[in-house]
Enzyme design. Sequence first.
Site, PDB file in Angstrom:
ATOM      1  N   HIS A  77       0.825  -1.215   0.000  1.00  0.00           N
ATOM      2  CA  HIS A  77       0.000   0.000   0.000  1.00  0.00           C
ATOM      3  C   HIS A  77       0.856   1.262   0.000  1.00  0.00           C
ATOM      4  CE1 HIS A  77       0.428  -0.174   4.520  1.00  0.00           C
ATOM      5  NE2 HIS A  77       0.431   1.140   4.370  1.00  0.00           N
ATOM      6  N   ASP A 115      -0.195  -7.437   1.206  1.00  0.00           N
ATOM      7  CA  ASP A 115       0.291  -6.064   1.385  1.00  0.00           C
ATOM      8  C   ASP A 115       1.796  -6.051   1.655  1.00  0.00           C
ATOM      9  OD1 ASP A 115       0.442  -3.361   1.690  1.00  0.00           O
ATOM     10  OD2 ASP A 115      -0.843  -3.254   3.459  1.00  0.00           O
ATOM     11  N   SER A 210       4.233   2.771   7.941  1.00  0.00           N
ATOM     12  CA  SER A 210       3.884   1.729   6.979  1.00  0.00           C
ATOM     13  C   SER A 210       5.117   1.214   6.242  1.00  0.00           C
ATOM     14  CB  SER A 210       2.889   2.266   5.950  1.00  0.00           C
ATOM     15  OG  SER A 210       1.603   2.388   6.477  1.00  0.00           O
TER      16      SER A 210
END
Length: 260
Positions: A77, A115, A210
């Site tokens: 992502h 992901d 992230s």
Amino acid sequence: MKVFITILALAVASASAYESVVHPKDLPKVTKIEGRITNGYAAPEGKAPYTVGLGFSGGWWCGGSIIANDWVLTAEHCIGNADSVTVYFGATWRTNAQYTHWVGRDNFISHSNADIALIRIPHVDFWHMVNKVELPSYNDRYNDYNEWWAVACGWGGTYDGSPLPDWLQCADLQIIHNSECASYYGTGIVGDNIICVRVVDGKGTCGGDSGGPLVSHDGGKLVGVTNWVSGAGCQAGHPAGFQRVTYHLDWIRDHTGISY
């Protein structure tokens, strides 16, 4: 606005029984420091030489892990629709790197069903400020790491709504059973490809983290890639989720040739 992960396989009735989750990079940010910094500690120089900062052309920030002289592992992502990324190597102060490399989109490899992603980088030489982290070996592919301690590092927010800190932050976190994590989010989110940690006293991953690393204290192996936190916020005290690296060893090997 928070962007929540929707798992289509969950029925509406069952989904309402569990919490939502959100990618750390999509958490809202503020422009001034406010509140109390509770999660993590400022990393001493050279604490995590495998951690890189990723400044994407779309204007967002993520983390990543050097896994070889020419590869970085991050979250899918994070890649998004970016055309390029600037990789910050050996930075303790976020934008004061030992050096940077610009990498175009043709060097991004996204996983089609999970992901996690790879970025091919120009060859970098290793030293005490820039170095790789080892992946788990194939002998450890069935190790669930339950109750193990690990460290997560990044330049993500130091509390809910925080602006990105300038200094690299790390937090020591305990890995939990997937069943405990699924009690919060359901098995539709917490599958075999996920590894979760407890969030105690606000210590955990947050906005901007992230794609960053989760590295075991014992053996110093990369066991997780930062994916999501509770939709209730980083400091809600609910587990945070990572892609489980052992689940992806074949995929990583097939694209990079790296295996142990």
